[in-house]
Structure formats: structure tokens, C-alpha cells
Design a protein around this motif. Structure first.
Motif, PDB file in Angstrom:
ATOM      1  N   ARG A 148       0.813  -1.219   0.000  1.00 42.63           N
ATOM      2  CA  ARG A 148       0.000   0.000   0.000  1.00 42.63           C
ATOM      3  C   ARG A 148       0.846   1.268   0.000  1.00 42.63           C
ATOM      4  O   ARG A 148       0.571   2.221  -0.726  1.00 42.63           O
ATOM      5  N   ASP A 149       1.909   1.278   0.807  1.00 40.78           N
ATOM      6  CA  ASP A 149       2.742   2.476   0.894  1.00 40.78           C
ATOM      7  C   ASP A 149       3.466   2.739  -0.428  1.00 40.78           C
ATOM      8  O   ASP A 149       3.629   3.903  -0.826  1.00 40.78           O
ATOM      9  N   ASP A 150       3.908   1.682  -1.108  1.00 42.27           N
ATOM     10  CA  ASP A 150       4.516   1.841  -2.436  1.00 42.27           C
ATOM     11  C   ASP A 150       3.544   2.523  -3.393  1.00 42.27           C
ATOM     12  O   ASP A 150       3.920   3.401  -4.182  1.00 42.27           O
ATOM     13  N   ILE A 151       2.295   2.092  -3.339  1.00 43.39           N
ATOM     14  CA  ILE A 151       1.278   2.616  -4.255  1.00 43.39           C
ATOM     15  C   ILE A 151       1.016   4.095  -3.993  1.00 43.39           C
ATOM     16  O   ILE A 151       0.954   4.907  -4.925  1.00 43.39           O
ATOM     17  N   VAL A 152       0.882   4.462  -2.721  1.00 37.20           N
ATOM     18  CA  VAL A 152       0.629   5.863  -2.375  1.00 37.20           C
ATOM     19  C   VAL A 152       1.847   6.732  -2.708  1.00 37.20           C
ATOM     20  O   VAL A 152       1.714   7.840  -3.237  1.00 37.20           O
ATOM     21  N   GLU A 153       3.043   6.218  -2.430  1.00 39.34           N
ATOM     22  CA  GLU A 153       4.259   6.965  -2.779  1.00 39.34           C
ATOM     23  C   GLU A 153       4.336   7.209  -4.284  1.00 39.34           C
ATOM     24  O   GLU A 153       4.714   8.305  -4.730  1.00 39.34           O
ATOM     25  N   THR A 154       3.995   6.197  -5.069  1.00 34.99           N
ATOM     26  CA  THR A 154       4.047   6.326  -6.522  1.00 34.99           C
ATOM     27  C   THR A 154       3.050   7.370  -7.018  1.00 34.99           C
ATOM     28  O   THR A 154       3.328   8.110  -7.973  1.00 34.99           O
ATOM     29  N   LEU A 155       1.887   7.448  -6.365  1.00 33.87           N
ATOM     30  CA  LEU A 155       0.906   8.473  -6.716  1.00 33.87           C
ATOM     31  C   LEU A 155       1.520   9.867  -6.603  1.00 33.87           C
ATOM     32  O   LEU A 155       1.415  10.685  -7.530  1.00 33.87           O
ATOM     33  N   PHE A 156       2.193  10.146  -5.480  1.00 36.01           N
ATOM     34  CA  PHE A 156       2.775  11.471  -5.279  1.00 36.01           C
ATOM     35  C   PHE A 156       3.999  11.698  -6.157  1.00 36.01           C
ATOM     36  O   PHE A 156       4.228  12.826  -6.619  1.00 36.01           O
ATOM     37  N   LEU A 157       4.780  10.667  -6.415  1.00 39.94           N
ATOM     38  CA  LEU A 157       5.923  10.809  -7.317  1.00 39.94           C
ATOM     39  C   LEU A 157       5.453  11.231  -8.702  1.00 39.94           C
ATOM     40  O   LEU A 157       6.043  12.111  -9.338  1.00 39.94           O
ATOM     41  N   ASN A 158       4.388  10.597  -9.185  1.00 39.25           N
ATOM     42  CA  ASN A 158       3.862  10.945 -10.502  1.00 39.25           C
ATOM     43  C   ASN A 158       3.263  12.346 -10.530  1.00 39.25           C
ATOM     44  O   ASN A 158       3.379  13.065 -11.528  1.00 39.25           O
ATOM     45  N   TYR A 161       6.554  14.927  -9.839  1.00 36.17           N
ATOM     46  CA  TYR A 161       7.663  14.934 -10.792  1.00 36.17           C
ATOM     47  C   TYR A 161       7.250  14.581 -12.219  1.00 36.17           C
ATOM     48  O   TYR A 161       8.062  14.715 -13.136  1.00 36.17           O
ATOM     49  N   GLY A 162       6.012  14.152 -12.417  1.00 33.41           N
ATOM     50  CA  GLY A 162       5.575  13.784 -13.763  1.00 33.41           C
ATOM     51  C   GLY A 162       4.319  14.486 -14.229  1.00 33.41           C
ATOM     52  O   GLY A 162       3.934  14.359 -15.392  1.00 33.41           O
ATOM     53  N   GLY A 163       3.657  15.226 -13.317  1.00 30.19           N
ATOM     54  CA  GLY A 163       2.435  15.924 -13.691  1.00 30.19           C
ATOM     55  C   GLY A 163       1.331  14.988 -14.150  1.00 30.19           C
ATOM     56  O   GLY A 163       0.517  15.333 -15.002  1.00 30.19           O
ATOM     57  N   ARG A 164       1.283  13.782 -13.559  1.00 30.90           N
ATOM     58  CA  ARG A 164       0.259  12.802 -13.927  1.00 30.90           C
ATOM     59  C   ARG A 164      -0.405  12.263 -12.668  1.00 30.90           C
ATOM     60  O   ARG A 164       0.254  12.101 -11.634  1.00 30.90           O
ATOM     61  N   LEU A 165      -1.691  11.962 -12.779  1.00 32.28           N
ATOM     62  CA  LEU A 165      -2.433  11.381 -11.670  1.00 32.28           C
ATOM     63  C   LEU A 165      -2.541   9.872 -11.904  1.00 32.28           C
ATOM     64  O   LEU A 165      -3.493   9.385 -12.504  1.00 32.28           O
ATOM     65  N   LYS A 166      -1.514   9.145 -11.460  1.00 34.27           N
ATOM     66  CA  LYS A 166      -1.529   7.689 -11.599  1.00 34.27           C
ATOM     67  C   LYS A 166      -0.647   7.089 -10.521  1.00 34.27           C
ATOM     68  O   LYS A 166       0.227   7.758  -9.968  1.00 34.27           O
TER      69      LYS A 166
END
Length: 304
Positions: A148-158, A161-166
Motif C-alpha cells: 500500500r505504501d509503495d502505491i501511495v508513494e508512486t501516486l505522489f511521485l507521478n 515529478y511527472g504531472g500525472r495522476l496515476k
């Protein structure tokens, strides 16, 4: 485990049930495992993949469908990698396994400048190799140990730093359509997995690539979320819950929702608010009998 005292055993049993329950619910919610599936369980030698294999082996005994497990480790030829640790561990469990040897370490070190993040290239090389091998061994699903924490971290990274909501979906079809990726730990907290690994004394193998980089963007996001969690307990659960209840018409993606062609429509009578419908998922069939009457999986996000 034999040295645990009574209190430790009670805590371990509660933790094990919670993890097993969360994995069972994720499998049911996303139909991750079906009759006759052959799961390729990707083992890195880290706490998360060890826990994933352990829990899947446990659930396999009482699952409502029959499925196979085959463990696969990608030996990336990192200097000092203890090659016998995983084979010895898997033989002790009696689990079928393969060690895939591919020197992606040298490729990453040659291509990525010193001091730059290696994770992006490393993960792409690793993923491509594992996807190809999944077809070789006849795997119908590829199981990864993201929690779960990986998934939430990836949301904020995108977002940052990527301007995407994924983020990372619990279940994904690869771009070429040739593999289905599942993340059975999607509902599990990293802290629980770390405690579980300590209790079980898994033979953890450190990563000399990503594990040795201290200034990663992911580490900054992780610290941010940890600070939020300390100040506002339950916030991470709420963020994850938001990922499961997306309202496309309340965002601004014109490809996801047709804002351009919105028109008035007053032909349909105003309906009374519908009651909440019960879902049709057979979650309990994935949970051992003693685990079925438990609290909700995560805190519902309120006041959105």
C-alpha cells in the motif's frame, strides 16, 4: 519462531491474520487469482517479496480455487550477491523455483551517470526480463511485492515529478497484452510487512543499486508521508481509499470524461437517492474461517 514468548506469539498471530486477511481481500476485490492460474512469484530477496510468497503459500491451502506457485529470482549479477541464499530458502520450503541470470547491473552502472537515480532503468530492464520469462514457464499471472505504501508513494511521485495522476494498480495488463501483473500486498502496510519479516527471520538480501541511494525522490516522498501519518494518523489509509473511489467528472481530464459535449437533460424525473448496494464479491471465500469477522480493511476517507 520457536524462541517467541507467549505475548510475542499472540502479537505475531494477530499480525499474520491481518496480512492474510488483507491479501485475501485484495485478491477477491480485483479477481487476482482464478482457477488453474500459474503464478510467477517474483522474489527480490527483500522483506516484501518474502512475505508475499509466505502468505500466498498459506492462502493456497484454503483458497476457493486451485492455483500453482513458482518462485523466480532475477540474479542481476550485483557484486557480492549471495547466490545461494534464495535457492537454499526455497528448497527448504519445497517451492518450485527458477533463478534467472542476467547482468543488468553492469548495464545500469554503464548507462546511468554517477550520482543519478538508477531505479528507472533498473526496473525497466528487470521487468522486461521477468515478463519474457513468465511466458517461458507458462505463468498466467506475475505477482509483484508492492504494498500500500509503495502505491501511495508512486501516486505522489507521478504528481510531483511527472504531472500525472496515476499510481500502481493492484492488477495490470502489460502494454503488449502478454502478461497480467498482480500486487497481492496492495492492501498491506509496509510497517506490518517489516514486523512480519522480523518475526519470520527471512534471509534478507540488500540491494546494492537502489538500496544504496539515499537521496531518491521516493525517499523524500516517503518521509513526507511518514510526517503526515505522525501528525494525522490514518491519512495514508485515506489517500489509498481515494484511489479506489475516483470521480472522473470531478477532475479535469478531457479524455477520461467528455466535458466538451456536456448538455442539459431535464427529461428524466429526479430520482430519490439510491440506497447503498451491497457488493457481489466473495471476499470471505479467500479468508480462512477464523479471519472472516474482522474490522474494515482501511479507514474510509471522510468529508471529501
Amino acid at each position: 519462531m520457536s524462541d517467541l514468548n507467549r505475548r510475542q506469539r499472540l502479537e505475531f498471530n494477530k499480525l499474520q491474520k491481518r496480512l492474510r486477511r488483507n491479501v485475501g481481500r485484495a485478491i477477491a476485490d480485483f479477481n487476482m487469482i482464478e482457477e488453474g492460474d500459474r503464478l510467477m512469484v517474483c522474489l527480490s530477496g527483500g522483506k516484501d517479496s518474502y512475505a508475499m510468497l509466505d502468505i500466498l503459500l498459506n492462502l493456497q491451502k484454503s483458497a476457493p480455487v486451485s492455483f500453482e506457485l513458482v518462485a523466480v529470482n532475477l540474479d542481476q549479477k550485483q557484486p557480492g550477491f549471495p547466490e545461494q541464499v534464495l535457492p537454499d530458502y526455497l528448497r527448504s520450503l519445497g517451492v518450485p523455483y527458477h533463478i534467472v541470470e542476467k547482468d543488468t547491473y553492469s548495464v545500469v552502472k554503464q548507462v546511468v551517470p554517477e550520482g543519478k537515480t538508477t531505479c528507472g532503468l533498473c526496473s525497466r530492464l528487470r521487468r522486461g526480463t521477468l515478463y519474457g520469462f513468465a511466458e517461458e514457464v507458462g505463468a498466467t499471472k506475475v505477482a509483484l511485492g508492492h504494498h500500500r505504501d509503495d502505491i501511495v508513494e508512486t501516486l505522489f511521485l507521478n504528481m510531483f515529478y511527472g504531472g500525472r495522476l496515476k499510481a500502481m494498480p493492484p492488477k495490470l495488463r502489460a502494454d503488449d497484452g502478454r502478461n497480467i501483473v498482480i500486487r497481492p500486498l496492495a492492501y498491506c502496510r509496509e510497517a506490518d510487512l517489516a514486523s512480519f519479516a522480523t518475526y519470520k527471520a527471512f534471509p534478507i538480501i540488500p540491494c546494492n543499486l537502489c538500496g544504496s541511494q539515499e537521496n531518491l525522490q521516493r525517499q523524500a516522498v516517503k518521509r513526507m508521508l511518514q510526517e503526515w501519518e505522525c501528525q494525522y494518523p490514518g491519512r495514508t489509509e485515506n489517500i489509498f481509499a481515494a484511489l479506489t473511489r475516483v470521480s472522473p467528472s470531478q477532475l479535469a481530464d478531457g479524455e477520461l470524461y467528455d466535458f466538451v459535449n456536456l448538455r442539459l437533460d431535464r427529461t428524466t424525473p429526479v430520482a430519490a437517492p439510491a440506497g447503498e448496494m451491497a457488493g457481489g464479491r466473495q471476499v470471505n471465500s479467500w479468508l480462512p474461517p477464523g479471519d472472516r469477522d474482522e474490522p474494515p480493511l482501511y479507514i474510509e476517507a471522510l468529508n471529501l
